[in-house]
Design an enzyme around this catalytic site. Sequence first.
Site, PDB file in Angstrom:
ATOM      1  N   GLU A 221      13.638   5.318   6.757  1.00 44.71           N
ATOM      2  CA  GLU A 221      14.500   3.832   6.549  1.00 44.71           C
ATOM      3  C   GLU A 221      13.721   2.856   5.515  1.00 44.71           C
ATOM      4  O   GLU A 221      14.434   2.102   5.143  1.00 44.71           O
ATOM      5  CB  GLU A 221      14.136   2.644   7.091  1.00 44.71           C
ATOM      6  CG  GLU A 221      14.214   2.844   8.438  1.00 44.71           C
ATOM      7  CD  GLU A 221      15.841   3.272   9.177  1.00 44.71           C
ATOM      8  OE1 GLU A 221      16.640   3.211   8.512  1.00 44.71           O
ATOM      9  OE2 GLU A 221      16.176   3.796  10.404  1.00 44.71           O
TER      10      GLU A 221
ATOM     11  N   HIS B 270       8.709  -2.762  10.566  1.00 46.05           N
ATOM     12  CA  HIS B 270       9.450  -2.345  11.169  1.00 46.05           C
ATOM     13  C   HIS B 270       8.678  -1.550  12.464  1.00 46.05           C
ATOM     14  O   HIS B 270       8.992  -0.667  12.404  1.00 46.05           O
ATOM     15  CB  HIS B 270      10.761  -1.559  10.871  1.00 46.05           C
ATOM     16  CG  HIS B 270      11.038  -0.352  11.268  1.00 46.05           C
ATOM     17  ND1 HIS B 270      12.421  -1.776  12.433  1.00 46.05           N
ATOM     18  CD2 HIS B 270      11.717   0.583  11.686  1.00 46.05           C
ATOM     19  CE1 HIS B 270      13.174  -0.523  12.855  1.00 46.05           C
ATOM     20  NE2 HIS B 270      12.708   0.546  11.993  1.00 46.05           N
TER      21      HIS B 270
ATOM     22  N   HIS C  93       9.770  -0.039  16.864  1.00 46.34           N
ATOM     23  CA  HIS C  93      10.851  -0.168  17.961  1.00 46.34           C
ATOM     24  C   HIS C  93       9.218  -1.001  19.199  1.00 46.34           C
ATOM     25  O   HIS C  93       9.498  -0.470  20.550  1.00 46.34           O
ATOM     26  CB  HIS C  93      10.438   1.515  18.733  1.00 46.34           C
ATOM     27  CG  HIS C  93      11.571   2.367  17.071  1.00 46.34           C
ATOM     28  ND1 HIS C  93      11.840   3.494  17.207  1.00 46.34           N
ATOM     29  CD2 HIS C  93      11.891   2.063  15.985  1.00 46.34           C
ATOM     30  CE1 HIS C  93      12.601   4.041  15.894  1.00 46.34           C
ATOM     31  NE2 HIS C  93      12.946   2.731  15.342  1.00 46.34           N
TER      32      HIS C  93
ATOM     33  N   TYR D  76       9.780 -22.639  22.186  1.00 46.27           N
ATOM     34  CA  TYR D  76       9.606 -23.316  20.553  1.00 46.27           C
ATOM     35  C   TYR D  76       9.391 -22.548  19.968  1.00 46.27           C
ATOM     36  O   TYR D  76       9.377 -22.695  18.410  1.00 46.27           O
ATOM     37  CB  TYR D  76       8.265 -24.835  21.199  1.00 46.27           C
ATOM     38  CG  TYR D  76       7.637 -24.246  20.923  1.00 46.27           C
ATOM     39  CD1 TYR D  76       6.604 -24.526  22.285  1.00 46.27           C
ATOM     40  CD2 TYR D  76       7.122 -24.525  19.450  1.00 46.27           C
ATOM     41  CE1 TYR D  76       5.193 -24.046  21.733  1.00 46.27           C
ATOM     42  CE2 TYR D  76       5.268 -24.575  19.983  1.00 46.27           C
ATOM     43  CZ  TYR D  76       4.450 -23.915  20.261  1.00 46.27           C
ATOM     44  OH  TYR D  76       3.546 -23.935  20.400  1.00 46.27           O
TER      45      TYR D  76
ATOM     46  N   HIS E  22      18.068  -0.327  18.346  1.00 49.01           N
ATOM     47  CA  HIS E  22      17.617   0.626  17.353  1.00 49.01           C
ATOM     48  C   HIS E  22      15.727  -0.268  17.737  1.00 49.01           C
ATOM     49  O   HIS E  22      14.624   0.476  18.334  1.00 49.01           O
ATOM     50  CB  HIS E  22      17.197  -0.006  16.337  1.00 49.01           C
ATOM     51  CG  HIS E  22      16.911   0.504  14.983  1.00 49.01           C
ATOM     52  ND1 HIS E  22      17.173   0.952  14.118  1.00 49.01           N
ATOM     53  CD2 HIS E  22      15.602   0.947  15.618  1.00 49.01           C
ATOM     54  CE1 HIS E  22      16.242   2.308  13.307  1.00 49.01           C
ATOM     55  NE2 HIS E  22      14.982   1.806  13.707  1.00 49.01           N
TER      56      HIS E  22
ATOM     57  N   TYR F 185       2.835 -26.915   8.900  1.00 53.12           N
ATOM     58  CA  TYR F 185       2.300 -26.196   9.785  1.00 53.12           C
ATOM     59  C   TYR F 185       1.215 -25.267   9.406  1.00 53.12           C
ATOM     60  O   TYR F 185       1.185 -24.804   8.293  1.00 53.12           O
ATOM     61  CB  TYR F 185       2.549 -25.868  11.507  1.00 53.12           C
ATOM     62  CG  TYR F 185       1.525 -25.257  12.339  1.00 53.12           C
ATOM     63  CD1 TYR F 185       0.560 -26.226  12.784  1.00 53.12           C
ATOM     64  CD2 TYR F 185       1.433 -23.411  11.832  1.00 53.12           C
ATOM     65  CE1 TYR F 185      -0.270 -25.476  13.816  1.00 53.12           C
ATOM     66  CE2 TYR F 185       0.453 -23.316  13.125  1.00 53.12           C
ATOM     67  CZ  TYR F 185      -0.224 -24.041  13.974  1.00 53.12           C
ATOM     68  OH  TYR F 185      -0.970 -24.009  14.659  1.00 53.12           O
TER      69      TYR F 185
HETATM   70 ZN   LIG Z   1      13.524   2.586  13.677  1.00 48.31          ZN
END
Ligand SMILES: [Zn+2]
Length: 220
Positions: A77, A96, A98, A117, A159, A212
């Site tokens: 990726e 990233h 899963h 919120y 994904h 914040y």
């Molecule tokens: Zn992936």
Amino acid sequence: MNAQALREQVVATARAMNAAGINRGKAGNVSARCQEGSFDGFLVTPSGLPYAEMNADDIVAMTLGGEAVGSRVPSSEWRFHRDLYRHRPDAQAIVHTHAPFATTLACLHRAIPAFHYMVAVAGGRDIRCAPYATFGTQQLSDHAVAALDGRRACLLANHGMIALGDAPASALAMAIEVETLAEMYWRALQAGEPRLLPAEEMEVVLAKFATYGQPDPRER
Ligand SMILES: [Zn+2]
């Protein structure tokens, strides 16, 4: 921060992502922007290496042109990591995963709406779900960049999810927050139809989040 320390942070973050229960096995990947000397690019986890066996030296340095330095093969990726660093000067690190609940919603092609919120933590009124494209492709990267426009997290259809941060630890914290929201939204959907917050209220929350944690100018 020097590149070696950053490599160690990438490894630690990849391990922490599995330890936190937001990723399993060899899925997912982590990167950090790296500018040192004449090098301008990012450091990304390698392809197919279990996180427990990964060392700082296994982390792959890549240029913003997409060229890998060294012998290790980068995560499949790497394209969306590169494209996000190109398009998002605010992104210093990317996680990233899963994650089970986020991915469950992504498999239904459902964005996470303003049911809570804290959805605003990702920078908008909802957390978008990018359309499906094959893993590792330029099309998936294009979809991810678009879904993250003005946002710090998105789901990827069929994904997983992507979270951005100003350091590996904050990208991981964002990914954990998104998975927590995804779990709560999924649970609420089992029990009924979640009541969504109105757009005006989300604008109020977004404005509060913009300041914040910042030093209060009145205290100076
Ligand atoms: Zn992936």
